[in-house]
Enzyme design. Structure first.
Site, PDB file in Angstrom:
ATOM      1  N   HIS A  67      -2.274   0.092  21.700  1.00  0.00           N
ATOM      2  CA  HIS A  67      -3.185   0.096  20.549  1.00  0.00           C
ATOM      3  C   HIS A  67      -2.387   0.088  19.246  1.00  0.00           C
ATOM      4  O   HIS A  67      -2.624  -0.724  18.357  1.00  0.00           O
ATOM      5  CB  HIS A  67      -4.103   1.316  20.603  1.00  0.00           C
ATOM      6  CG  HIS A  67      -4.833   1.593  19.321  1.00  0.00           C
ATOM      7  ND1 HIS A  67      -5.820   0.770  18.825  1.00  0.00           N
ATOM      8  CD2 HIS A  67      -4.691   2.579  18.390  1.00  0.00           C
ATOM      9  CE1 HIS A  67      -6.267   1.246  17.678  1.00  0.00           C
ATOM     10  NE2 HIS A  67      -5.593   2.339  17.379  1.00  0.00           N
ATOM     11  N   TRP A 132       3.711   4.045  20.051  1.00  0.00           N
ATOM     12  CA  TRP A 132       4.156   2.877  19.283  1.00  0.00           C
ATOM     13  C   TRP A 132       5.470   3.170  18.557  1.00  0.00           C
ATOM     14  O   TRP A 132       6.171   2.249  18.157  1.00  0.00           O
ATOM     15  CB  TRP A 132       3.081   2.435  18.277  1.00  0.00           C
ATOM     16  CG  TRP A 132       3.150   3.107  16.949  1.00  0.00           C
ATOM     17  CD1 TRP A 132       2.560   4.274  16.601  1.00  0.00           C
ATOM     18  CD2 TRP A 132       3.854   2.646  15.774  1.00  0.00           C
ATOM     19  NE1 TRP A 132       2.848   4.587  15.290  1.00  0.00           N
ATOM     20  CE2 TRP A 132       3.641   3.604  14.753  1.00  0.00           C
ATOM     21  CE3 TRP A 132       4.634   1.529  15.484  1.00  0.00           C
ATOM     22  CZ2 TRP A 132       4.192   3.486  13.484  1.00  0.00           C
ATOM     23  CZ3 TRP A 132       5.179   1.429  14.199  1.00  0.00           C
ATOM     24  CH2 TRP A 132       4.950   2.389  13.221  1.00  0.00           C
ATOM     25  N   HIS A 244       9.181   3.904   7.811  1.00  0.00           N
ATOM     26  CA  HIS A 244       8.468   4.319   6.619  1.00  0.00           C
ATOM     27  C   HIS A 244       8.203   3.171   5.654  1.00  0.00           C
ATOM     28  O   HIS A 244       7.070   2.995   5.234  1.00  0.00           O
ATOM     29  CB  HIS A 244       9.061   5.538   5.936  1.00  0.00           C
ATOM     30  CG  HIS A 244       7.982   6.142   5.092  1.00  0.00           C
ATOM     31  ND1 HIS A 244       6.961   6.870   5.625  1.00  0.00           N
ATOM     32  CD2 HIS A 244       7.687   5.970   3.795  1.00  0.00           C
ATOM     33  CE1 HIS A 244       6.078   7.147   4.689  1.00  0.00           C
ATOM     34  NE2 HIS A 244       6.491   6.624   3.560  1.00  0.00           N
ATOM     35  N   TYR A 248       4.365   1.097   4.103  1.00  0.00           N
ATOM     36  CA  TYR A 248       4.042   0.540   2.781  1.00  0.00           C
ATOM     37  C   TYR A 248       3.850  -0.959   2.856  1.00  0.00           C
ATOM     38  O   TYR A 248       3.093  -1.535   2.084  1.00  0.00           O
ATOM     39  CB  TYR A 248       5.102   0.922   1.756  1.00  0.00           C
ATOM     40  CG  TYR A 248       5.061   2.399   1.501  1.00  0.00           C
ATOM     41  CD1 TYR A 248       3.915   2.968   0.980  1.00  0.00           C
ATOM     42  CD2 TYR A 248       6.111   3.231   1.841  1.00  0.00           C
ATOM     43  CE1 TYR A 248       3.822   4.330   0.797  1.00  0.00           C
ATOM     44  CE2 TYR A 248       6.021   4.598   1.652  1.00  0.00           C
ATOM     45  CZ  TYR A 248       4.879   5.140   1.140  1.00  0.00           C
ATOM     46  OH  TYR A 248       4.784   6.479   0.973  1.00  0.00           O
ATOM     47  N   SER A 259      -6.904  -4.778  -6.376  1.00  0.00           N
ATOM     48  CA  SER A 259      -6.655  -5.013  -7.794  1.00  0.00           C
ATOM     49  C   SER A 259      -7.191  -6.363  -8.246  1.00  0.00           C
ATOM     50  O   SER A 259      -7.327  -6.611  -9.446  1.00  0.00           O
ATOM     51  CB  SER A 259      -5.161  -4.940  -8.111  1.00  0.00           C
ATOM     52  OG  SER A 259      -4.655  -3.687  -7.750  1.00  0.00           O
ATOM     53  N   HIS A 294       9.081  12.240   8.699  1.00  0.00           N
ATOM     54  CA  HIS A 294       8.446  12.089  10.005  1.00  0.00           C
ATOM     55  C   HIS A 294       9.121  12.982  11.041  1.00  0.00           C
ATOM     56  O   HIS A 294       8.684  13.032  12.179  1.00  0.00           O
ATOM     57  CB  HIS A 294       8.540  10.631  10.474  1.00  0.00           C
ATOM     58  CG  HIS A 294       7.796   9.679   9.601  1.00  0.00           C
ATOM     59  ND1 HIS A 294       6.487   9.345   9.810  1.00  0.00           N
ATOM     60  CD2 HIS A 294       8.165   9.009   8.487  1.00  0.00           C
ATOM     61  CE1 HIS A 294       6.077   8.498   8.874  1.00  0.00           C
ATOM     62  NE2 HIS A 294       7.084   8.278   8.061  1.00  0.00           N
ATOM     63  N   THR A 319       1.337   6.420  -6.804  1.00  0.00           N
ATOM     64  CA  THR A 319       0.066   6.154  -6.133  1.00  0.00           C
ATOM     65  C   THR A 319      -1.088   6.672  -6.984  1.00  0.00           C
ATOM     66  O   THR A 319      -2.142   6.041  -7.093  1.00  0.00           O
ATOM     67  CB  THR A 319       0.045   6.814  -4.745  1.00  0.00           C
ATOM     68  OG1 THR A 319       1.278   6.524  -4.093  1.00  0.00           O
ATOM     69  CG2 THR A 319      -1.086   6.275  -3.913  1.00  0.00           C
ATOM     70  N   LYS A 322      -1.972   4.275  -9.625  1.00  0.00           N
ATOM     71  CA  LYS A 322      -2.805   3.176  -9.129  1.00  0.00           C
ATOM     72  C   LYS A 322      -4.271   3.580  -9.025  1.00  0.00           C
ATOM     73  O   LYS A 322      -5.167   2.877  -9.506  1.00  0.00           O
ATOM     74  CB  LYS A 322      -2.301   2.715  -7.759  1.00  0.00           C
ATOM     75  CG  LYS A 322      -1.041   1.910  -7.876  1.00  0.00           C
ATOM     76  CD  LYS A 322      -0.588   1.425  -6.533  1.00  0.00           C
ATOM     77  CE  LYS A 322       0.471   0.371  -6.706  1.00  0.00           C
ATOM     78  NZ  LYS A 322      -0.027  -0.860  -7.320  1.00  0.00           N
TER      79      LYS A 322
END
Lengths: 516, 323
Positions: A67, A132, A244, A248, A259, A294, A319, A322
């Site tokens: 998955h 995963w 990581h 993103y 946006s 992590h 962030t 934004k």
């Protein structure tokens, strides 16, 4: 150059056209989305009640692994590449992608890679069952034999990503119409430029880590085996150095999509364009120096915990910029709520919830409580489902009229939105609670204390799945019998892609437009 | 200032990308079958029982690999040939040429990141994992205090625990710096000299080409190719020495596998680079390709060559001198 689409199926096999390739990426991603979705529903069906019902634990592990892999590498990433293929050349006034043949190669690797990955389900010993994130030694010493096929699938899909990204960067840097300066580019183009950079930087590291696994499994090296002077923790470092930035990679293009959509339906220009660009670049930079968040519980030095904790919390700043800009764009706008806008507003709200749970996880001392629980599952599904998936859905509703020249049914679109919105919250919100109560992830059975939350989650998951079947129906219905769309499509839309007819001609901007 | 845009050549549809994907798939699918069956075979031999099942196609995977690889080479040959042909026919505008430049540049960057993963692994194992194993508490509890921080390690943790039945056996000695007295017989030193020289010779060739001096260009490019081949010969000899006289193998613990993986991937890149330069040399000598303002094939190969050189300097410092 005046050649039109070729007749018959060879058009799709041999094409060099960015629109054809974009469509193939999007359909491929949609197919993978359903495949990964079926795996998810197997998981949710098993977790509907405590105790072992439907599948055996090993197969359950294969489902969680497949998955994740299929959704990350097969659904989300190709969908964004598909959007980039369709939209970037049209947004910057380019005749096509910079390297059209390599573009088609990037796509055609994927069906082979995923056929090979999916075929592991039928192999002796079963599919990959190590999650995963494929932590060693689960993925080396204790892995099923199919891990070798998994490794090579990752290798070639990585090659596809790298070539695709090189193409996107070359297109953006070299193919802009005269007058289209960098700071005039639509934000979707900016976010993809930075995403492509991230991809070229980290996909080779992923290739490196699976190569180390391959050598450990078959050729006697001991990268991840302490007996030979290696270290299983090394795996986690290398993997998350890729992993990581990878998260993103799955969200920056989404930022670009919303946006584009929010200003259209708020009928105001995007608030704080340049700060959006700088925020995107800052997030990309920070993504390289936060990977060990992590791994807080794996035993890294205190100084490391502190550094990675503070660096991670810093990401909240760009962030936040934004989210503030999106909200301010809507402020006092003449807003209407067509389907793409609904998905985008839900994106802003729900992604922010995922961001907040991310901040909670960033705090090292409390992460020891949350680590490997359903709280983590809730967190990353809140950033990926209403983040990546909702933005892709919004993008499809927003640009579909331009792609096929026909309008989708607004009532059906809104129905899809509310079903998906309800389904996702019913699925993932309860996971916060079961997670905080320490329900571990990737386990097929659980304490009866978690029974209620899990039953609710499973109901929500099937609702969400049904909503996506409706989505497929809406798209097919639009293409087959939708009402003719205007060239402008949306009253408030601006940008070069709206200056061409609907549907967009096979070749657009063979001579570049002048951008003022 | 007026900027006029040239029309950009968008190629007709092409069968090459699909065949490239098919051949790539055949190659890796075959490799996976082959590796799995070899490993299953090895395991079965060790267990001294009847042979384990060998996977879907077993050793026959090799046929997929051969088939796929030959197809892949053929596809690339055709593809590059076509690109060269388009350039000769004058289809490539200055703008299109810039796309190729960006493409090669970012490809080299991706290669840099690939090597970073392995350099990073070496750094981590030497500076974090190994001292951690030698840490008093871990060392005393697990290894009776027998782990000592030295490079190459005298014994692997496996040897300390399992003695003679260990499967990871540390090398007798390393390939590292042995003092000034041994420089003349130290191959890595000579390989450094060769590779650095070759970067200079390829640059001389480039300068000659910019002056349209094709004879000098051919000569110095040829010398560069020869130096690449000599480097590879030395490395092959060095590997022979390492395996047979130093006891360094892939399974001789952290020293062995970092040594072979880093220098091995570099060697593969030198091979690729030499091959690329050789192709450019053949193009120049037999077909008269390249002029001072149209020589991207050569320039791209020379950038790649310089990149390979820089990686070697990293290896020379971190694998050999500090090894």
């Amino acid at each position: 150059m005046a050649h039109g689409p070729a007749k018959g199926f060879s058009r799709w096999l041999y094409t060099t056209n960015h629109k054809d390739i974009g469509s193939m990426y999007l359909w491929f991603s949609f197919a993978m989305f359903f495949l990964g979705g079926i795996f998810a529903l197997v998981i949710r069906a098993e977790l509907f009640q405590p105790g072992m019902q439907i599948v055996d634990p090993n197969f359950f592990n294969q489902m969680t692994t497949m998955h994740g892999l299929v959704m990350v590498f097969g659904a989300v990433m190709p969908a964004f590449v598909g959007l980039a293929n369709w939209m970037v050349p049209m947004m910057i006034g380019a005749p096509d992608m910079a390297l059209p043949r390599m573009n088609n190669w990037s796509f055609w690797i994927l069906p082979f890679a995923f056929a090979m990955l999916a075929s592991t389900l039928f192999m002796e010993g079963g599919a990959p069952n190590f999650g995963w994130t494929f932590y060693a030694p689960l993925s080396t010493t204790y892995a099923p034999a199919s891990v070798t096929f998994f490794i090579f699938a990752v290798h070639i899909m990585g090659a596809s990503s790298i070539m695709g990204s090189i193409n996107i960067i070359a297109t953006i840097l070299n193919m802009r119409a005269p007058g289209m300066t960098l700071m005039k580019m639509p934000l979707f183009v900016w976010t993809w430029l930075i995403t492509a950079y991230l991809l070229i930087a980290v996909m080779p590291v992923l290739a490196g880590v699976v190569t180390m696994m391959l050598m450990d499994i078959h050729f006697g090296t001991s990268f991840f085996d302490a007996a030979g002077g290696g270290d299983p923790v090394l795996f986690q470092h290398v993997f998350w150095f890729f992993g990581h930035p990878e998260v993103y990679i799955m969200i920056l293009p989404a930022f670009g999509v919303v946006s584009a959509i929010i200003p259209t339906f708020a009928r105001k220009p995007l608030f704080g364009y340049s700060s959006m660009v700088y925020a995107t670049a800052s997030i990309a930079f920070l993504s390289f120096i936060v990977w060990a968040h992590h791994m807080f519980t794996v035993g890294i030095p205190l100084l490391g915990e502190l550094f990675f904790m503070y660096a991670t919390m810093l990401i909240a700043v760009p962030t936040g910029v934004k989210v503030f800009n999106w909200v301010t764009t809507m402020w006092k706008g003449a807003m209407t709520f067509e389907t793409p806008m609904l998905f985008s507003i839900a994106f802003v709200i729900l992604f922010t919830i995922g961001g907040f749970s991310g901040l909670m996880l960033a705090i090292a001392p409390v992460d020891f409580q949350y680590h490997d629980t359903y709280f983590v599952v809730a967190h990353f599904h809140y950033v990926l489902v209403p983040g990546a998936i909702f933005s892709i859905t919004a993008a499809v509703y927003y640009w579909l009229p331009k792609w096929c020249g026909k309008m989708y049914d607004e009532t059906l679109g809104k129905t899809h939105f509310w079903l998906a919105f309800a389904g996702l919250n019913i699925t993932f919100f309860p996971m916060h609670f079961s997670g905080l109560a320490y329900m571990p992830r990737r386990i097929p059975d659980y304490n009866v204390a978690f029974a209620n939350w899990n039953m609710i989650s499973s109901v929500g998951a099937f609702l969400f799945g049904a909503a996506q079947v409706l989505f497929l129906y809406i798209i097919i219905r639009t293409i087959v019998s939708g009402k003719k769309a205007t060239d402008q499509v949306w009253e408030g839309a601006t940008g070069l892609e709206w200056s061409v007819p609907s549907p967009a001609p096979y070749h657009t901007f063979s001579t570049p437009p002048e951008v003022k | 200032m007026e900027t006029k845009h040239e029309a950009y050549y968008v190629p007709e549809q092409s069968k090459l990308p699909l065949w490239a994907s098919i051949s790539l798939f055949l190659t890796v699918f075959g490799l996976a079958n082959l590796f799995n069956s070899i490993s299953a075979h090895k395991k079965a031999m060790l267990a001294d029982s009847s042979l384990a099942p060998l996977g879907m196609f077993g050793h026959d995977g090799i046929y997929f690999v051969i088939c796929g690889f030959i197809m892949f080479c053929f596809v690339l040959y055709t593809w590059f040939g076509q690109a060269i042909d388009e350039n000769i026919r004058g289809l490539n505008s200055a703008q299109l040429k810039r796309s190729y430049v960006w493409g090669m540049g970012w490809f080299i960057f991706s290669e840099v990141m690939f090597f970073s993963a392995f350099f990073g692994a070496l750094w981590y194992l030497r500076n974090i994992s190994f001292p951690h194993l030698a840490d008093a508490s871990t060392n005393d509890i697990l290894y009776n205090g027998n782990i000592e921080v030295e490079w190459p390690p005298a014994q692997t943790p496996d040897q300390i625990v399992n003695g003679d039945s260990a499967s990871f056996v540390a090398p007798d000695k390393g390939m590292g710096w042995a003092g000034w007295g041994h420089v003349a017989k130290w191959l890595p030193f000579w390989n450094t000299v060769i590779l650095l020289t070759s970067s200079v010779t390829v640059h001389i060739a480039h300068v000659a080409l910019l002056k349209n001096n094709k004879k000098t260009f051919n000569l110095w490019l040829g010398i560069t190719v020869a130096l690449g081949i000599i480097f590879l010969g030395f490395q092959a000899f060095e590997y022979y020495e390492a395996v047979h006289h130093y006891g360094i193998k892939l399974h001789s613990g952290a020293y062995g596998f970092t040594f072979f993986m880093l220098t091995g991937f570099h060697g593969m890149h030198v091979f690729m680079g030499t091959f690329m330069l050789l192709v450019q040399w053949l193009r120049s000598v037999t077909k008269g390709h390249f002029t001072h303002d149209d020589c991207f094939g050569f320039e791209a190969s020379s950038w790649y060559w310089h990149f390979v050189d820089v990686v070697w300097l990293g290896l020379f410092i971190f694998v050999y001198i500090l090894g």
